[in-house]
Design an enzyme around this catalytic site. Structure first.
Site, PDB file in Angstrom:
ATOM      1  N   GLY A   1      -9.949 -13.944   7.047  1.00 19.36           N
ATOM      2  CA  GLY A   1      -9.395 -13.254   5.995  1.00 19.36           C
ATOM      3  C   GLY A   1     -10.236 -11.798   5.799  1.00 19.36           C
ATOM      4  O   GLY A   1     -11.416 -11.826   6.290  1.00 19.36           O
ATOM      5  N   PRO A   2      -9.547 -10.762   5.151  1.00 21.59           N
ATOM      6  CA  PRO A   2     -10.463  -9.672   4.761  1.00 21.59           C
ATOM      7  C   PRO A   2     -11.433  -9.884   4.096  1.00 21.59           C
ATOM      8  O   PRO A   2     -11.497 -10.795   3.444  1.00 21.59           O
ATOM      9  CB  PRO A   2      -9.114  -8.850   4.348  1.00 21.59           C
ATOM     10  N   PRO A   3     -12.261  -9.006   4.108  1.00 23.81           N
ATOM     11  CA  PRO A   3     -13.799  -9.038   3.179  1.00 23.81           C
ATOM     12  C   PRO A   3     -13.259  -9.259   1.700  1.00 23.81           C
ATOM     13  O   PRO A   3     -12.330  -8.445   1.366  1.00 23.81           O
ATOM     14  CB  PRO A   3     -14.411  -7.582   3.584  1.00 23.81           C
TER      15      PRO A   3
ATOM     16  N   LYS B   1     -14.413 -16.248   0.813  1.00 27.20           N
ATOM     17  CA  LYS B   1     -14.609 -17.412   1.870  1.00 27.20           C
ATOM     18  C   LYS B   1     -16.030 -18.102   1.386  1.00 27.20           C
ATOM     19  O   LYS B   1     -16.016 -19.167   1.413  1.00 27.20           O
ATOM     20  CB  LYS B   1     -14.681 -16.770   3.311  1.00 27.20           C
ATOM     21  N   THR B   2     -16.746 -17.259   1.074  1.00 27.26           N
ATOM     22  CA  THR B   2     -18.352 -17.929   0.599  1.00 27.26           C
ATOM     23  C   THR B   2     -17.938 -18.648  -0.626  1.00 27.26           C
ATOM     24  O   THR B   2     -18.694 -19.815  -0.941  1.00 27.26           O
ATOM     25  CB  THR B   2     -19.383 -16.999   0.448  1.00 27.26           C
TER      26      THR B   2
ATOM     27  N   HIS C   1      17.205   4.358  -0.279  1.00 25.29           N
ATOM     28  CA  HIS C   1      16.807   3.961   1.067  1.00 25.29           C
ATOM     29  C   HIS C   1      16.642   2.210   1.230  1.00 25.29           C
ATOM     30  O   HIS C   1      16.999   1.923   2.521  1.00 25.29           O
ATOM     31  CB  HIS C   1      15.244   4.236   1.214  1.00 25.29           C
ATOM     32  N   GLU C   2      16.310   1.501   0.249  1.00 19.16           N
ATOM     33  CA  GLU C   2      16.234   0.218   0.404  1.00 19.16           C
ATOM     34  C   GLU C   2      17.386  -0.341   0.716  1.00 19.16           C
ATOM     35  O   GLU C   2      17.799  -1.430   1.150  1.00 19.16           O
ATOM     36  CB  GLU C   2      15.442  -0.396  -0.681  1.00 19.16           C
TER      37      GLU C   2
ATOM     38  N   HIS D   1      18.624  -0.237   4.108  1.00 15.80           N
ATOM     39  CA  HIS D   1      18.028  -1.364   4.803  1.00 15.80           C
ATOM     40  C   HIS D   1      19.106  -2.684   4.661  1.00 15.80           C
ATOM     41  O   HIS D   1      19.238  -3.431   5.584  1.00 15.80           O
ATOM     42  CB  HIS D   1      16.680  -1.601   4.567  1.00 15.80           C
TER      43      HIS D   1
ATOM     44  N   ASP E   1       8.942   3.156   9.060  1.00 11.16           N
ATOM     45  CA  ASP E   1      10.387   2.761   9.964  1.00 11.16           C
ATOM     46  C   ASP E   1      10.318   3.403  11.162  1.00 11.16           C
ATOM     47  O   ASP E   1      10.864   2.905  12.162  1.00 11.16           O
ATOM     48  CB  ASP E   1      11.414   3.172   8.908  1.00 11.16           C
TER      49      ASP E   1
END
Length: 645
Positions: free
Chosen positions: A249-251, A255-256, A460-461, A464, A544
């Site tokens: 996973g990202p920093p 995790k610790t 815009h959405e 889609h 996009d």
């Protein structure tokens, strides 16, 4: 001419108090910690040329070090601003580009430079290489406190009294010190003041069951806790327990913290280590000895968990090409021996953690070792609220829930913990109890998505959404246009249409063309109903236009879905861009595909203007569109949604 640059805001001159001003007790104690740390860079400490990085202790304000570091870095005691020296503040929130620009522009040519930073994590490699040392500053100790009081206030105390004073909040301690006041009176005042404060409970790590935001990793950990209980009772054999896992996973996702909470949940001992800790012991022989000692310690403490952080730092033996290849191979082989050595020894769980799982040697994660891989995600909005409540040990008022959800978008557990610490510090400075509202000033600022811009985002959405529904691609999950976004975030999105595609499905040429049409549906809707489209469809690798161009290029270069069956190994954006630049015919075919699918998307939208209008209105007013709302809008508009092929 030297500058003091604060990279948190615009670059500007920062005037510090005169160094002739009598140092406070706190400043004197703080200076002792700086002088002590600089012993690791003796040439610089003696006044020689050089550049060092100082890492401030947690909860210490960088600006507190300003006057001290100005005196230390300057070789001209009369006027710091005329000496050839520099001081750079580096906050954890600063972007790398911003830091490098400041460092390169103002400090590369200076005689003596000090960079002080909140954390090592955001320290660019260029600064690490350019500076002579990266040194951790220590927090003020009772010994520093005792010495500072003796020098500044002529106040004598025993080391026992100094340690006793350090049991109280630091702001109260420094406030209680006055010239002529005896230490017994200082301690008495601190004791009396603390009776009226809510004393924090000793830090007890939470159990995993009470943690939030860990997803599949939490489910695995709770299963492990149950399995260990059954193993202790003799209900299952050790071979039935999943005793090895790799967390990625990202920093900052925790995790610790997960490893500590897991050990607490399971009621077992924890041995936490990393390759960096083993390397700090000395040469290769010392490293290998330290590694084997930690694994042996885990066996002695059985049942136990051994947590090995930064697993990617071991590397992949197939990529070793330098003169240090033999060294690195021996380290990886030794780790494999330790992992295999646990196979016939019951009671030891191995938890590895990494930010880059792809960089780990395949042998480490093969079956029987760390073969279970779980990614820890960035916490969801609800999880972030729960994490803040847990960190702050107080409930989140209902009025703050939505603002906090919006402002903390994309933040990790470490980011949230930092905000809580800052809020607590602000409350202490104001001599009052901490409240959840105290963290709000330390969260990112949100701005409203409203007016004409909101309608453009909704159009815009909706584009889609309409094209995706018309083509019958994937499972439609909903569409969102937020009412607020985080200001200045590189991950800000002003809307998204959710379609879930099966992991395994028929993906022929038509399927790829459909995906391209859906991707271009947003700007097609803008051009159709607003007259032109804005810059929201481009500007980044996940935009996009980038996605559509990538798909069209892959069709031509490696999937055999273009004008030839020729295969190309080019896959990433850089390689694909190189192909496009050197092949004009390829560019023409890609441009033709994009133009055709853009026109196709507009044709689809033209036939569904009534339902699209309802979608747009819903997104503007409520900010979301669910499958149920979509179906009702289509039914009420009496327009049949057909599938285009």
């Amino acid at each position: 001419m030297p500058l003091i640059v604060e990279t948190r805001g615009p670059f500007q001159m920062v005037r510090l108090p005169s160094n002739k001003q009598k140092s406070s007790t706190y400043q004197h104690a703080l200076e002792r910690t700086v002088r002590r740390a600089l012993k690791a860079a003796p040439q610089f400490a003696d006044g020689g040329a050089g550049a060092v990085v100082l890492v401030a202790p947690e909860d210490y304000d960088l600006s507190d070090y300003g006057e001290i570091l100005t005196r230390i870095v300057s070789t001209n005691n009369e006027d710091f601003y005329r000496s050839d020296s520099g001081l750079l503040y580096l906050w954890a929130s600063d972007s790398e580009a911003k830091v490098l620009k400041s460092f390169d522009k103002e400090f590369q040519s200076n005689h003596r430079v000090i960079v002080i930073t909140e954390t090592r994590q955001n320290l660019p490699a260029l600064i690490k290489v350019a500076t002579d040392a990266v040194i951790d500053l220590q927090a003020i100790t009772p010994q520093d406190f005792r010495a500072a009081c003796k020098v500044v206030l002529k106040l004598r105390m025993s080391l026992r009294q100094a340690r006793q004073a350090f049991r109280f909040p630091s702001e109260l301690v420094w406030a209680a010190l006055r010239p002529g006041r005896a230490m017994d009176e200082v301690l008495s005042r601190l004791e009396h003041a603390s009776d009226h404060l809510q004393r924090p409970h000793p830090a007890v790590p939470p159990t995993l069951s009470k943690m939030h935001g860990y997803g599949e990793a939490k489910a695995w950990g709770l299963q492990l806790a149950g399995d260990l209980k059954d193993w202790r009772n003799g209900s299952i054999a050790w071979s039935d327990i999943d005793s090895g896992i790799l967390l990625s996973g990202p920093p900052g996702v925790g995790k610790t913290v997960f490893a500590r909470a897991l050990a607490h949940e399971c009621g077992v001992s924890l041995v936490a280590t990393s390759l960096g800790q083993w390397q700090s012991k000395g040469h290769l022989g010392d490293l290998l000895k330290a590694m084997r000692t930690d694994f042996a310690k885990a066996r002695q403490l059985s049942p136990s968990i051994i947590f090995v952080d930064e697993m990617d730092s071991f590397g992949d033996r197939s990529t070793f090409r330098s003169d240090n290849a033999d060294y690195s191979i021996q380290v990886v082989n030794a780790l494999l021996e330790c992992l295999d050595g646990l196979g016939d020894r019951e009671g030891v769980i191995v938890v590895g953690a990494t930010n880059h799982p792809s960089r780990i040697d395949p042998a480490i994660v093969r079956s029987g070792r760390l073969d279970h891989h779980v990614a820890i995600p960035v916490p969801s909005a609800d999880d972030r609220v729960q994490i803040l409540a847990q960190l702050a040990s107080c409930t989140v008022p209902s009025a703050l829930i939505q603002p906090i959800k919006l402002a903390t978008e994309g933040m990790t557990g470490a980011d949230l913990a930092k905000a809580v610490r800052a809020g607590r510090r602000a409350a202490r400075k104001n001599r009052r109890q901490f409240e959840m509202a105290d963290i709000i000033p330390f969260l990112p600022t949100t701005v409203p998505v409203e007016g004409e811009f909101r309608r453009m985002a909704a159009v815009h959405e909706a584009g889609h959404t309409v094209v995706g529904l018309a083509l019958g691609c994937g499972e439609y999950l909903g569409t969102v246009v937020p009412h607020h976004v985080v200001a200045g975030s590189t991950e800000t999105t002003f809307g998204i249409a959710h379609f879930r595609f099966p992991e395994f499905e028929k993906r022929d040429r038509q399927a790829y063309l459909d995906r391209i049409a859906i991707t271009l549906g947003g700007i097609a809707a803008e051009e159709l109903w607003l007259g032109s489209f804005g810059d929201g469809g481009g500007g980044g690798k996940s935009s996009d236009l980038a996605v559509a161009t990538r798909l069209a290029t892959l069709m031509e270069t490696s999937l055999g879905m273009g004008s030839t069956l020729r295969y190309s190994e080019a896959f990433n954006d850089k390689e694909l861009e190189a192909l496009r630049r050197c092949n004009s015919r390829l560019r023409q075919r890609i441009d033709a595909t994009l133009a055709e699918q853009f026109a196709r998307a507009k044709t689809i939208l033209e036939g569904r203007q009534v339902s699209a209008s309802k979608f747009i209105s819903e997104l503007v007013s409520t900010g979301f569109l669910t499958p149920e709302i979509q179906e009702h809008a289509v039914e009420s508009s009496n327009i049949e949604v057909t599938v285009y092929s």
